[in-house]
Each structure stands twice: as structure tokens, then as C-alpha cells.
Scaffold this motif. Sequence first.
Motif, short mmCIF file in Angstrom:
data_model
loop_
_atom_site.label_atom_id
_atom_site.label_comp_id
_atom_site.label_asym_id
_atom_site.label_seq_id
_atom_site.Cartn_x
_atom_site.Cartn_y
_atom_site.Cartn_z
N LEU A 202 -2.10 -20.28 8.29
CA LEU A 202 -1.05 -19.34 7.91
C LEU A 202 -1.67 -18.04 7.41
O LEU A 202 -2.83 -18.01 6.99
N LYS A 203 -0.88 -16.98 7.44
CA LYS A 203 -1.29 -15.70 6.86
C LYS A 203 -0.10 -15.06 6.18
O LYS A 203 1.06 -15.36 6.50
N THR A 204 -0.37 -14.15 5.27
CA THR A 204 0.72 -13.45 4.59
C THR A 204 0.27 -12.07 4.14
O THR A 204 -0.90 -11.86 3.79
N LEU A 205 1.20 -11.15 4.16
CA LEU A 205 1.01 -9.82 3.59
C LEU A 205 1.57 -9.83 2.18
O LEU A 205 2.65 -10.38 1.93
N VAL A 206 0.86 -9.22 1.24
CA VAL A 206 1.31 -9.16 -0.15
C VAL A 206 1.96 -7.80 -0.39
O VAL A 206 1.46 -6.76 0.05
N ALA A 214 -4.77 -5.53 -6.25
CA ALA A 214 -5.09 -6.04 -4.92
C ALA A 214 -6.60 -6.10 -4.70
O ALA A 214 -7.14 -7.08 -4.18
N GLU A 215 -7.30 -5.05 -5.11
CA GLU A 215 -8.75 -5.00 -4.94
C GLU A 215 -9.44 -6.07 -5.78
O GLU A 215 -10.41 -6.71 -5.35
N SER A 280 -7.30 -2.57 6.97
CA SER A 280 -7.53 -1.14 7.21
C SER A 280 -6.39 -0.26 6.72
O SER A 280 -6.55 0.95 6.57
N GLN A 281 -5.22 -0.86 6.46
CA GLN A 281 -4.09 -0.11 5.90
C GLN A 281 -4.00 -0.28 4.38
O GLN A 281 -2.97 0.02 3.77
N ASP A 282 -5.10 -0.73 3.78
CA ASP A 282 -5.16 -0.95 2.33
C ASP A 282 -4.11 -1.96 1.84
O ASP A 282 -3.61 -1.87 0.72
N GLN A 283 -3.83 -2.94 2.67
CA GLN A 283 -2.90 -4.00 2.30
C GLN A 283 -3.67 -5.28 2.01
O GLN A 283 -4.68 -5.57 2.65
#
Length: 363
Positions: A202-206, A214-215, A280-283
Motif C-alpha cells: 500500500l501507499k499513501t499521501l500525507v 514531514a521532513e 519531488s513535489q515536497d509531499q
Amino acid sequence: MTKFYEKNYQDRLMEVTPDKDLSGVFEKHADLNHEKLIENYLTDFSTPVGILRKLRIDGRDYVIPMATEEASVIAAANNAAKYLPNIQTVYQTNLRFGQILVIGDFDRLSALYAENKNNWQGIADAAYPSIVKRGGGLKQIHFRQMDGSHFSFDLLIDTQDASGANIVDTIAEALVEELRSQKVDVVAAIVSNLPTTSMTELKTLVSGIDDHTAERIAELSHFSMIDLHRAATDNKGFLNGASAVVMATGNDWRAFEAGAHAYAAIDGSYKALTSWTINSQDQLIGRVKLPVALGIVGGTIDQLPTAQANLKLLHASSANELAKAVVATGLAQNFAALKALVTQGIQKGHMKMQHRAIGEAHE
């Protein structure tokens, strides 16, 4: 003389303890229907079941039951779900993995395998015809050398929506009889708890967190890829959530965790099951992949009304769907732990829940 396990419940209880207060506690929490599940039944040890109220997986909102005694787990999972707008399936496979372990000569065994594997298919099908009628059964047999004289016949078996250990073992043992009739030195046959043919990724965007947090989460995740000590703790956080769903649905959490830990070390170095990176979109992106072999029917599930009720609440229509819910809950739980660690620290929320639990217990 009547053996202990043959005695009725009251006689067993009297023999175990003459303390009436103690025996009263055991009897109060006993369910005699469970005598058929285990030998020498004494009582039930219950684990609280709470709810992850809304976790979105592949565009659908799930209500997920979680069985756990750890005070902060379910609160953390519910908080984390707000930051994970849609956990997505990357891929799933669903074949159980069995092994017939043998000793012998490579040339003889490999020749035997090449000559007989089609015949072995028929023996496997006859061993468990009901699963074959439902579209399952033995799908592949592979011959694998471990060292000079030790080998495995690896069985890939479709158990449909059952967890499948008994199905795998039944088919494997039928093939053992055939192998022994051909003078093969079989040591054992058993399902593997590292079912690398039954994977869920699975994958997810936060969303909803600041760039610094995030960093920090991504950096903390990296530590779990390079340090054994941190990896073990990171995986425990994941399993806090995932195993709670496995338990609540009547599945074998010990087998699930054995497979998870083995997979975490599959390349020879124990690492985290999850990864959190900045794209690459800083997500912030979370990913998880591990073997999951679960069921929604059969085994003890059919004997545990609460497990059946929890599965109905979850609305999991297949073993694959249950696997997604389990892994997604673990991912949410892992995110909650990492976020807490890089912001307020793990103890603030944990101890708040701990104090509430202790306070209510003493009221």
C-alpha cells in the motif's frame, strides 16, 4: 482413571484450585462453548475491542475493529487517519506457501520432480476437493535446493477466503505419502509463515502537516532503515495497529507477526516494514509491503461470534480486502507514532490515555 482433559469443567476447576474466590473469577469469565477450541479449558481472557472510526482505503471509508489493551493505540490511529486522505493498493497476491522438506541427492530429486509434478497435481486436488471446486487448490510446485543435501518442494496454494493453514498442511501431507512411496527422505511438511506469495503493498499521501514535520518524519523513517534497534521499535508501532485488526477478526496474530518480522529481514538486514519519504513535489509519501495470509471464514473464526461480528462491521468481502484493512491500519498507526516522536514526543499522548485508564479503573 479419568484423564484431566476428559473431566467436566467443574471437576477440572476444583482440581486446579481449592480457592473458591479464584475459581469464581475463572467461572464468571468462562464460555463453555470454548471447550471445543482448546484442551483443558479454564476461562476466557478478554481483550478490549475499539474502533478506528474512518479509514479511507481505495476510495472507500472503513470502520475497523481493533483488539488491544494498549491505551493510546486506537486514539492514535483515529488521529492519524485524518492525515491520510486515501490509502491506495499498489498490488496484492494471494497464494499460501507450503513446504515439503527433504534430504537427498540433487540429480535424483530434480529428475523425480520433472517426471512427477503433473501427477502430484492430481494427488493434491484429491486431498482437498472442496477447495478445488471453489477455484482454489494447488497452483504451482517448485523444487528448491537449500544446500548440498537439503531441499524444499514449495507448494503455492490458493485457499480462497480461508486463512488456509489446514488446507496447505492437508495437501502437503498427501504429497508426502506419495514422495515416501518413491523412497524420498521426507523430514517434514508444513505451511510457511513467510508467505511471500501472498503480499500486500500500500501507499499513501500525507496531507495537513507542515514541511518541517514531514521532513523530520522522513528522517526518522530513514533511521529505521539503517539501524536494527530503531527498526524493531518502528515495526512494533506498525504492528500495534495491524495486529489489533488481525486479533479482532479471529485470525492468527502470531503467524502474521512471524511473517512480518521475517520479511523485515528478508535481504539479510532487519529493517522497517514501512518507509516515509519526500517526493519531488515536497509531499510526504508512506509505503508498506509485507506478506499477509488471513481469512474471513473457516478455522476458529467460525467458532468466535465476536470475530464474526467484527468482520461484518468491517464489511470485508474477501481475504484480500481484510489484508488491505490490516496493513492500512498498521500504516496509520506507524504514522501516528512517527508524528508524535518528531513533535510532542511519544509520552504526552500515551501517558494521558494511561492515566485515564488507571483513573477509571480505580473509581
